[in-house]
Design an enzyme around this catalytic site. Structure first.
Site, short mmCIF file in Angstrom:
data_model
loop_
_atom_site.label_atom_id
_atom_site.label_comp_id
_atom_site.label_asym_id
_atom_site.label_seq_id
_atom_site.Cartn_x
_atom_site.Cartn_y
_atom_site.Cartn_z
N LYS A 22 35.40 -0.67 -14.55
CA LYS A 22 35.56 0.79 -14.44
C LYS A 22 34.73 1.32 -13.28
O LYS A 22 33.51 1.14 -13.24
CB LYS A 22 35.11 1.45 -15.75
CG LYS A 22 35.07 2.99 -15.69
CD LYS A 22 34.66 3.62 -17.03
CE LYS A 22 34.47 5.12 -16.91
NZ LYS A 22 34.04 5.76 -18.19
N ASP A 25 31.49 11.05 -13.18
CA ASP A 25 32.29 11.53 -14.31
C ASP A 25 31.75 12.87 -14.78
O ASP A 25 30.78 12.93 -15.54
CB ASP A 25 32.23 10.49 -15.45
CG ASP A 25 33.04 10.94 -16.67
OD1 ASP A 25 33.84 11.90 -16.53
OD2 ASP A 25 32.89 10.32 -17.74
N LYS A 68 31.66 18.03 -19.15
CA LYS A 68 30.48 17.60 -19.91
C LYS A 68 29.40 18.68 -19.85
O LYS A 68 29.34 19.44 -18.88
CB LYS A 68 29.90 16.32 -19.29
CG LYS A 68 30.69 15.07 -19.56
CD LYS A 68 30.02 13.86 -18.92
CE LYS A 68 30.82 12.59 -19.14
NZ LYS A 68 30.89 12.17 -20.55
N ASP A 99 28.64 5.76 -13.88
CA ASP A 99 29.89 5.46 -14.56
C ASP A 99 30.77 4.47 -13.78
O ASP A 99 31.88 4.15 -14.20
CB ASP A 99 30.65 6.77 -14.84
CG ASP A 99 31.46 6.72 -16.13
OD1 ASP A 99 31.18 5.86 -16.98
OD2 ASP A 99 32.38 7.56 -16.28
N ASP A 104 37.85 13.88 -20.52
CA ASP A 104 36.60 13.10 -20.42
C ASP A 104 36.78 11.67 -20.93
O ASP A 104 35.92 10.82 -20.72
CB ASP A 104 35.49 13.81 -21.21
CG ASP A 104 34.10 13.33 -20.80
OD1 ASP A 104 33.99 12.59 -19.80
OD2 ASP A 104 33.13 13.68 -21.50
N GLU A 117 38.39 9.34 -19.65
CA GLU A 117 39.12 8.96 -18.43
C GLU A 117 39.04 7.47 -18.13
O GLU A 117 39.92 6.93 -17.47
CB GLU A 117 38.58 9.76 -17.24
CG GLU A 117 37.34 9.18 -16.54
CD GLU A 117 36.10 9.12 -17.41
OE1 GLU A 117 36.08 9.81 -18.45
OE2 GLU A 117 35.15 8.38 -17.08
N ARG A 149 39.46 4.80 -19.96
CA ARG A 149 40.61 4.05 -20.48
C ARG A 149 41.87 4.34 -19.68
O ARG A 149 42.76 3.50 -19.57
CB ARG A 149 40.78 4.38 -21.97
CG ARG A 149 41.03 5.83 -22.26
CD ARG A 149 40.75 6.23 -23.72
NE ARG A 149 39.33 6.46 -23.97
CZ ARG A 149 38.83 6.78 -25.15
NH1 ARG A 149 39.63 6.90 -26.20
NH2 ARG A 149 37.54 6.98 -25.31
#
Ligand code: BES
Ligand code: MN
Ligand code: ZN
Length: 493
Positions: free
Chosen positions: A267, A272, A279, A290, A349, A351, A353
């Protein structure tokens, strides 16, 4: 840092720093006692006075010695003699190297590797020594203009061994060197802020690897390429940002081309914000980490190339930012993944996956023997396992066990968590093939179940490293995990 094995008798081995142990109640180890008696006996005197009791982590450096083969004796407390184990060895060595870093020494010899360590052989002790020394010399690539932490002067570490263990010690040092080279690259990338480490920055890091190692090839796909591949899910995450996304492909061929590769998918969300499902501000800066899964893939490539491992490995890294804007994906939007399955994005959020599913589908073209994805995927995993262990999910028990065992050997552990139909239930959507979130409960598991919908027919494992890839607080920094676990797994394939 340079590493070497030495099987000379301690009395005949000249060194700037001899790292030796003192057990509980001031019992000198054999090497400590021998070196001390050849250099004036000050250590024994200090121990007698009670200045070093042998508690784990205690350190004394003796310089200005009266003769003998070493310029300094670095005496480390090792705790109770019969109970000395791998963890304490790691901690003791770390304490020794931290103390040495404050001196002017450029070279040291680790005599702790001659001690009896309950749960480690000479190979492991050497590998740990290289790893600990390399990591203690690591410096964050900071952007400070003043008060920079000085570079470590230590550039050479010897590990003492017997003649019969010499070759396993050399192998351990070599593997440790590879692991730490990989961890350092991962840490360098992940420690950079989001305005430096962008998707293109990661792509350039991959190109640099390919230039450095002949066995590594890389190919960078841009957004137009991804559109042609119908990666609607990946593209929906990058929709809100002005920073161009990249799909980074790395290939390492150490075995015959015909041999099916291990594919590593990482990933690479370089920042993020949560997107429209924004967030909250506290701690949001940590979302620069991230992209740790991506950094881990690049680091692992560096390690295996350094070690010339006789295996084939492919890396697939979807890299983008997750930002809110007028063009961002909105809650309720429906996107079509490369697999053809449609997804209702209920929370922008979730995201990770969404980018991983398309990367996994893309990875199928390499006909993987095994596919492992690495991702800072869920806060729920941190709730479940804390910062000690990564979450381990798999559709194959043998693979799951192999990764768990690799984690144990590497002191980079992962703990198996379940996946299954009963958990996937919550991902049902009225409007699309699936939603991208389920309820609050079991969040790490439902995230893994989402990924599982894209892994039909693949031997697959997922490592959720949200709690292990970086540290918060005063020591905020990338940890380099799970590079040790993955490299150990690949070494043992
Ligand atoms: N990158 C985060 C996961 C994360 C959280 C990593 C904390 C490290 C520390 C991920 O993209 C995310 O936001 N996940 C959500 C999922 C939720 C919306 C279902 C989460 O964990 O809250
Ligand atoms: Mn997120
Ligand atoms: Zn994320």
């Amino acid at each position: 840092m340079e590493f070497f094995a030495t099987s000379s008798a301690p009395a005949r081995q000249r060194t700037e720093c001899a790292i030796v142990g003192v057990y509980d109640k001031g019992v000198l180890s054999e090497t400590a006692s021998e070196l001390d008696s050849r250099s004036g006996g000050r250590l024994a005197k200090l121990v007698k006075k009670g200045d070093l009791r042998g508690k784990p982590g205690d350190v004394i450096i003796l310089a200005d010695l009266d003769g003998g083969p070493c310029e300094r004796i670095v005496a480390i407390g090792l705790g109770v003699k019969g109970a000395f184990n791998r963890k304490q060895y790691r901690r003791a060595l770390n304490a020794a190297l931290t103390a040495i870093a404050k001196t002017n020494a450029r070279e040291a010899i680790n005599y702790l590797a001659l001690e009896v360590v309950k749960d480690a052989d000479s190979y492991t002790l050497a590998r740990i020594a290289a790893e600990v020394a390399g990591n203690s010399a690591y410096r964050i690539p900071d952007h400070k203009t003043a008060n920079k932490r000085p570079k470590s002067r230590l550039t050479k570490l010897g590990v003492s061994t017997t003649r019969s263990d010499r070759s396993s010690v050399e192998r351990g040092l070599e593997h440790g060197r590879g692991i730490v080279a990989g961890m350092s690259l991962m840490r360098d990338l992940a420690n950079q802020p989001g305005n430096v480490c962008t998707p293109s920055y990661l792509a350039n890091a991959a190109k640099t690897l390919a230039r450095e190692y002949r066995a590594i090839k890389t190919r960078i796909l841009n957004e137009a390429d991804c559109r042609k591949l119908k990666m609607g899910s990946f593209l929906s995450v990058t929709a809100g940002t002005d920073e161009p996304a990249r799909l980074i492909v790395l290939e390492y061929y150490g075995a015959e081309r015909s041999k099916a590769p291990v594919v590593l998918v990482g990933k690479g969300v370089t920042f993020d914000t949560g997107g429209i499902s924004l967030k909250p501000p506290p701690g949001m800066d940590e979302m620069k980490f991230d992209m740790s899964g991506a950094a881990c893939v690049l680091g692992t490539f560096r390690a295996i190339a350094e070690l010339n491992l006789p295996i084939n490995v492919v890396g697939v890294v979807p890299a983008c930012e997750n930002m809110p804007s007028g063009r961002a994906t909105k809650p309720g939007d429906i996107v079509k993944s490369m697999s053809g399955q449609t997804i209702e994005v209920l929370n922008t959020d979730a995201e990770g996956r969404l980018i991983l599913c398309d990367a996994i589908t893309y990875a199928r073209r390499f006909k993987p023997d095994t596919l492992i994805d690495i991702a800072t995927l869920t806060g729920a995993c941190v709730m479940a396992l804390g910062n000690q262990m990564s979450g381990l999910f798999s559709n194959d028990d043998e693979l799951s066990n192999a990764l768990a065992e690799a984690g144990k050997r590497a002191d980079d552990r992962a703990w198996p968590l379940p996946i299954g139909e009963e958990y996937a239930e919550g991902l049902k959507s009225n409007f699309a093939d699936m939603a991208n979130i389920a309820g609050r409960e079991g969040g790490a598991i439902t995230a893994a179940c989402f990924l599982a919908k894209f892994t039909d027919g693949l031997k697959w494992a997922h490592l959720d490293v949200a709690g292990t890839a970086y540290q918060s607080g005063a020591n905020k920094s990338s940890t380099g995990r799970p590079v040790p676990l993955l490299v150990d797994y690949l070494i043992n394939r």
